[in-house]
Design a protein around this motif. Sequence first.
Motif, PDB file in Angstrom:
ATOM      1  N   ALA A 197     -13.379  -3.422   8.830  1.00  0.00           N
ATOM      2  CA  ALA A 197     -11.998  -3.893   8.772  1.00  0.00           C
ATOM      3  C   ALA A 197     -11.654  -4.536   7.424  1.00  0.00           C
ATOM      4  N   TYR A 198     -10.378  -4.406   7.039  1.00  0.00           N
ATOM      5  CA  TYR A 198      -9.784  -5.206   5.966  1.00  0.00           C
ATOM      6  C   TYR A 198      -8.951  -6.256   6.685  1.00  0.00           C
ATOM      7  N   PRO A 199      -9.491  -7.458   6.893  1.00  0.00           N
ATOM      8  CA  PRO A 199      -8.815  -8.426   7.753  1.00  0.00           C
ATOM      9  C   PRO A 199      -7.756  -9.256   7.022  1.00  0.00           C
ATOM     10  N   LYS A 200      -7.046 -10.018   7.826  1.00  0.00           N
ATOM     11  CA  LYS A 200      -5.965 -10.882   7.320  1.00  0.00           C
ATOM     12  C   LYS A 200      -6.451 -11.782   6.180  1.00  0.00           C
ATOM     13  N   ASP A 219      -5.303  -4.477   8.186  1.00  0.00           N
ATOM     14  CA  ASP A 219      -4.373  -5.371   8.888  1.00  0.00           C
ATOM     15  C   ASP A 219      -3.012  -5.249   8.189  1.00  0.00           C
ATOM     16  N   LYS A 220      -2.206  -4.361   8.754  1.00  0.00           N
ATOM     17  CA  LYS A 220      -0.963  -3.968   8.075  1.00  0.00           C
ATOM     18  C   LYS A 220       0.032  -5.129   7.993  1.00  0.00           C
ATOM     19  N   ALA A 223      -0.665  -8.289   7.812  1.00  0.00           N
ATOM     20  CA  ALA A 223      -1.117  -9.247   6.796  1.00  0.00           C
ATOM     21  C   ALA A 223      -0.848  -8.707   5.393  1.00  0.00           C
ATOM     22  N   ALA A 224      -1.024  -7.409   5.215  1.00  0.00           N
ATOM     23  CA  ALA A 224      -0.741  -6.814   3.898  1.00  0.00           C
ATOM     24  C   ALA A 224       0.740  -6.988   3.575  1.00  0.00           C
ATOM     25  N   LYS A 225       1.565  -6.687   4.550  1.00  0.00           N
ATOM     26  CA  LYS A 225       3.020  -6.799   4.357  1.00  0.00           C
ATOM     27  C   LYS A 225       3.409  -8.245   4.064  1.00  0.00           C
ATOM     28  N   ALA A 226       2.860  -9.161   4.875  1.00  0.00           N
ATOM     29  CA  ALA A 226       3.230 -10.578   4.729  1.00  0.00           C
ATOM     30  C   ALA A 226       2.880 -11.098   3.335  1.00  0.00           C
ATOM     31  N   ASN A 227       1.835 -10.535   2.736  1.00  0.00           N
ATOM     32  CA  ASN A 227       1.419 -10.992   1.398  1.00  0.00           C
ATOM     33  C   ASN A 227       1.960 -10.106   0.275  1.00  0.00           C
ATOM     34  N   HIS A 228       2.874  -9.187   0.645  1.00  0.00           N
ATOM     35  CA  HIS A 228       3.511  -8.280  -0.331  1.00  0.00           C
ATOM     36  C   HIS A 228       2.475  -7.456  -1.098  1.00  0.00           C
ATOM     37  N   ILE A 229       1.442  -7.028  -0.380  1.00  0.00           N
ATOM     38  CA  ILE A 229       0.412  -6.204  -1.024  1.00  0.00           C
ATOM     39  C   ILE A 229       0.660  -4.747  -0.677  1.00  0.00           C
ATOM     40  N   ILE A 275      -0.219  -0.757  -0.487  1.00  0.00           N
ATOM     41  CA  ILE A 275      -1.444  -0.011  -0.145  1.00  0.00           C
ATOM     42  C   ILE A 275      -1.256   1.451  -0.513  1.00  0.00           C
ATOM     43  N   SER A 276      -2.317   2.060  -1.039  1.00  0.00           N
ATOM     44  CA  SER A 276      -2.304   3.525  -1.189  1.00  0.00           C
ATOM     45  C   SER A 276      -3.583   4.077  -0.565  1.00  0.00           C
TER      46      SER A 276
END
Length: 328
Positions: free
Chosen positions: A55-58, A83-84, A86-92, A94-95
């Motif tokens: 996993a890529y966790p929060k 963790d989609k 968490a990625a969104k919440a941190n404005h990261i 993804i590709s």
Amino acid sequence: MMFMFYGMRPEEKEYVISWSQQNNVQVKTTAELLTADTVEQAQGADGIVALQTQAYPKEVFDKMGQMGIKSLSLRNVGTDNVDKEAAKANHIRISNVPAYSPNAIAEFAVSSMMQLLRQTRKVIQYVEDGQLKEAVALVGKELSAQTVGVVGTGRIGKRVVDILQGMGAKVIAYDPAFHQPDIDYVDNLDDLLKQVDILTLHIPGMPATEHLINEKNISLMKPGSYLVNDARGMIVETRALINALKEGRLAGAALDTFENEDELGKAMAQGQDNQDPDYQTLKAMDNVILTPHIAYHTDIAVHNMVHQSLDSAYQFSQGQDPENEVKF
Ligand code: NAD
Ligand code: COI
């Protein structure tokens, strides 16, 4: 400019070097996976590139956010371990690399079908044990005489269909969202399960596909049929599969992906076998072929995974919109 490249495997090194030289950009590498404990190694990086089934966790995304790192470029297709939220919440951003070599996985799936039909695992075991008389007594089946059901006809599934059709097998497919020309589709999964000699899965792992193949519908499969899963372990209810194999309802299975793959990853990292009891049960069955998530693993695939993920990381760092950005 610098990118942090996690989970580097020895076979990737030459492609990291060639990309770095061609683009005149530093790529810092580590064999360690991206976790909450290792993410700090990326301090100062313009983006992270990673490959892992764990996993890529929060916590990873929270720390990336704090460190000001704005992109994570996966070197593979599946994004089920991200963790989609968490990625969104941190404005990261993804590709992924959606088409590093669909053919690699497709060829692997078809070769697994042939090994099941020719009982290759048993033959090899008999030969190793010096039981040649038993080995020659095994009678195989021909792929061209089988009806194969393909679930999911995206990049990989379509290539599986092409190969199978080229070999003369009858192919039927199920994909509620994407119909390709020259493929016969059924409208529901149950119809597919009832008709095929071999079922092969080529769909993403996500909540909607969890246990898509389960205790209830596995019983619809023809007696003596086979299951191939090179997609994601969570798609198959492992206990249901084990029951069907034990009761002889299924003649065999080939699994490149396995439920609870985190355990497999942890065991591998320590150079050990996967102790998961279901895995061990399947491993002991001589009509089951288990492989540790290697369907993708070819020279062509590795090259494309490294170069295309780094291309996306570079494009993110330039404020561009990479073609392979994953929008959740
Ligand atoms: P893709 O997006 O090109 O195609 C997936 C297809 O599945 C789509 O056509 C979609 O409509 C269909 N689909 C989605 N839900 C479905 C459902 N419930 N029933 C039937 N069809 C459904 O993806 P792809 O490149 O073909 O890859 C498929 C999957 O293969 C990946 O998501 C990944 O999990 C797996 N994979 C495994 C390996 C490996 O080494 N074992 C390597 C790469 C990819
Ligand atoms: C993928 O590309 O999605 C795979 O399953 C390959 C694996 C190395 C993660």
